[in-house]
Write a protein that holds these residues in place. Structure first.
Motif, PDB file in Angstrom:
ATOM      1  N   ALA A  25       0.829  -1.205   0.000  1.00  0.00           N
ATOM      2  CA  ALA A  25       0.000   0.000   0.000  1.00  0.00           C
ATOM      3  C   ALA A  25       0.861   1.252   0.000  1.00  0.00           C
ATOM      4  N   ASP A  26       0.287   2.333  -0.534  1.00  0.00           N
ATOM      5  CA  ASP A  26       1.008   3.593  -0.610  1.00  0.00           C
ATOM      6  C   ASP A  26      -0.006   4.733  -0.658  1.00  0.00           C
ATOM      7  N   THR A  27       0.437   5.941  -0.376  1.00  0.00           N
ATOM      8  CA  THR A  27      -0.426   7.113  -0.502  1.00  0.00           C
ATOM      9  C   THR A  27      -0.003   7.977  -1.683  1.00  0.00           C
ATOM     10  N   GLY A  28       0.907   7.470  -2.509  1.00  0.00           N
ATOM     11  CA  GLY A  28       1.406   8.221  -3.658  1.00  0.00           C
ATOM     12  C   GLY A  28       0.495   8.093  -4.862  1.00  0.00           C
ATOM     13  N   LEU A  29      -0.017   9.224  -5.337  1.00  0.00           N
ATOM     14  CA  LEU A  29      -0.847   9.306  -6.533  1.00  0.00           C
ATOM     15  C   LEU A  29       0.045   9.719  -7.687  1.00  0.00           C
ATOM     16  N   VAL A  30       0.067   8.927  -8.755  1.00  0.00           N
ATOM     17  CA  VAL A  30       0.926   9.216  -9.900  1.00  0.00           C
ATOM     18  C   VAL A  30       0.066   9.763 -11.036  1.00  0.00           C
ATOM     19  N   ILE A  31       0.439  10.963 -11.503  1.00  0.00           N
ATOM     20  CA  ILE A  31      -0.304  11.624 -12.571  1.00  0.00           C
ATOM     21  C   ILE A  31       0.609  11.803 -13.777  1.00  0.00           C
ATOM     22  N   ALA A  32       0.126  11.381 -14.940  1.00  0.00           N
ATOM     23  CA  ALA A  32       0.861  11.559 -16.195  1.00  0.00           C
ATOM     24  C   ALA A  32       0.150  12.631 -17.016  1.00  0.00           C
ATOM     25  N   LYS A  69       9.189  17.382 -17.892  1.00  0.00           N
ATOM     26  CA  LYS A  69       9.450  17.082 -19.303  1.00  0.00           C
ATOM     27  C   LYS A  69       9.159  15.613 -19.568  1.00  0.00           C
ATOM     28  N   GLY A  70       7.886  15.312 -19.710  1.00  0.00           N
ATOM     29  CA  GLY A  70       7.495  13.945 -19.990  1.00  0.00           C
ATOM     30  C   GLY A  70       7.557  13.030 -18.783  1.00  0.00           C
ATOM     31  N   THR A  71       7.799  13.591 -17.604  1.00  0.00           N
ATOM     32  CA  THR A  71       7.840  12.772 -16.398  1.00  0.00           C
ATOM     33  C   THR A  71       6.514  12.884 -15.655  1.00  0.00           C
ATOM     34  N   ASN A  72       6.278  11.955 -14.761  1.00  0.00           N
ATOM     35  CA  ASN A  72       5.037  11.922 -14.002  1.00  0.00           C
ATOM     36  C   ASN A  72       5.140  12.775 -12.746  1.00  0.00           C
ATOM     37  N   ALA A  73       4.001  13.278 -12.310  1.00  0.00           N
ATOM     38  CA  ALA A  73       3.920  13.986 -11.033  1.00  0.00           C
ATOM     39  C   ALA A  73       3.519  12.985  -9.964  1.00  0.00           C
ATOM     40  N   LEU A  74       4.190  13.011  -8.837  1.00  0.00           N
ATOM     41  CA  LEU A  74       3.879  12.143  -7.708  1.00  0.00           C
ATOM     42  C   LEU A  74       3.362  13.015  -6.576  1.00  0.00           C
ATOM     43  N   LEU A  75       2.084  12.835  -6.224  1.00  0.00           N
ATOM     44  CA  LEU A  75       1.448  13.623  -5.181  1.00  0.00           C
ATOM     45  C   LEU A  75       0.950  12.697  -4.087  1.00  0.00           C
ATOM     46  N   ALA A  76       0.889  13.197  -2.877  1.00  0.00           N
ATOM     47  CA  ALA A  76       0.407  12.393  -1.751  1.00  0.00           C
ATOM     48  C   ALA A  76      -1.068  12.700  -1.502  1.00  0.00           C
ATOM     49  N   VAL A  77      -1.879  11.663  -1.353  1.00  0.00           N
ATOM     50  CA  VAL A  77      -3.279  11.845  -0.997  1.00  0.00           C
ATOM     51  C   VAL A  77      -3.414  11.832   0.518  1.00  0.00           C
ATOM     52  N   ASP A  78      -4.540  12.305   0.994  1.00  0.00           N
ATOM     53  CA  ASP A  78      -4.807  12.356   2.428  1.00  0.00           C
ATOM     54  C   ASP A  78      -5.243  10.965   2.899  1.00  0.00           C
ATOM     55  N   PRO A  79      -4.433  10.264   3.694  1.00  0.00           N
ATOM     56  CA  PRO A  79      -4.791   8.907   4.112  1.00  0.00           C
ATOM     57  C   PRO A  79      -5.886   8.866   5.176  1.00  0.00           C
ATOM     58  N   PHE A  80      -6.237  10.026   5.754  1.00  0.00           N
ATOM     59  CA  PHE A  80      -7.232  10.075   6.811  1.00  0.00           C
ATOM     60  C   PHE A  80      -8.637  10.386   6.292  1.00  0.00           C
TER      61      PHE A  80
END
Length: 150
Positions: A25-32, A69-80
């Motif tokens: 499990a992880d809280t990392g949201l990956v956006i392309a 530059k063609g890389t993904n954004a890694l954002l954290a979601v609220d786990p609570f």
């Protein structure tokens, strides 16, 4: 004497029978970010990304934008909570993305305890023109969860 040596090593090898504490499990949201025509990876200049209710800013504000530059954004979601709202600040505008997900506690083992698993990812609201969910689970493999087309 040889038998005594092996008896001393026996407790060391018995630890190998215990389950590994492999957490997925992880809280990392990956956006392309992708181009609307053809779906190729897009170059995006972000001034900052904020999450509603969080003190953190994912990209530094000011005169130094972050160019993806063609890389993904890694954002954290609220786990609570079961949803997180992001604001993306670009050069001349800003866009909103609100996502929802389910929270499930999973028992791993007596030794490892439990982990929080986030799944059933969905778009609740957005001001982007075209967004789609491609992977509904947030895992440590960090594969793309959401594609945003510009």
């Amino acid at each position: 004497m040889k038998n005594a040596f092996w008896l001393l090593l026996l407790p060391l090898f018995s630890c190998l029978d215990q389950p590994d504490c492999l957490r997925t499990a992880d809280t990392g949201l990956v956006i392309a970010f992708r181009k609307l025509e053809g779906g190729a990876r897009d170059t995006v200049v972000l001034y900052q990304v904020t999450a509603v209710g969080a003190d953190s800013i994912f990209y530094s504000p000011g005169n130094e934008p972050d160019t993806l530059k063609g890389t993904n954004a890694l954002l954290a979601v609220d786990p609570f909570n079961t949803e997180t709202s992001f604001t993306f600040y670009f050069h001349e505008n800003q866009q909103e993305l609100q996502i929802g997900y389910t929270r499930e506690m999973r028992f791993v083992s007596d030794e490892c305890g439990s982990e929080l698993f986030l799944s059933s990812l969905e778009i609740l609201n957005t001001t982007f023109d075209s967004v789609r969910v491609v992977n509904r689970q947030l895992t440590k493999s960090r594969s793309v969860n959401i594609e945003i087309f510009n």
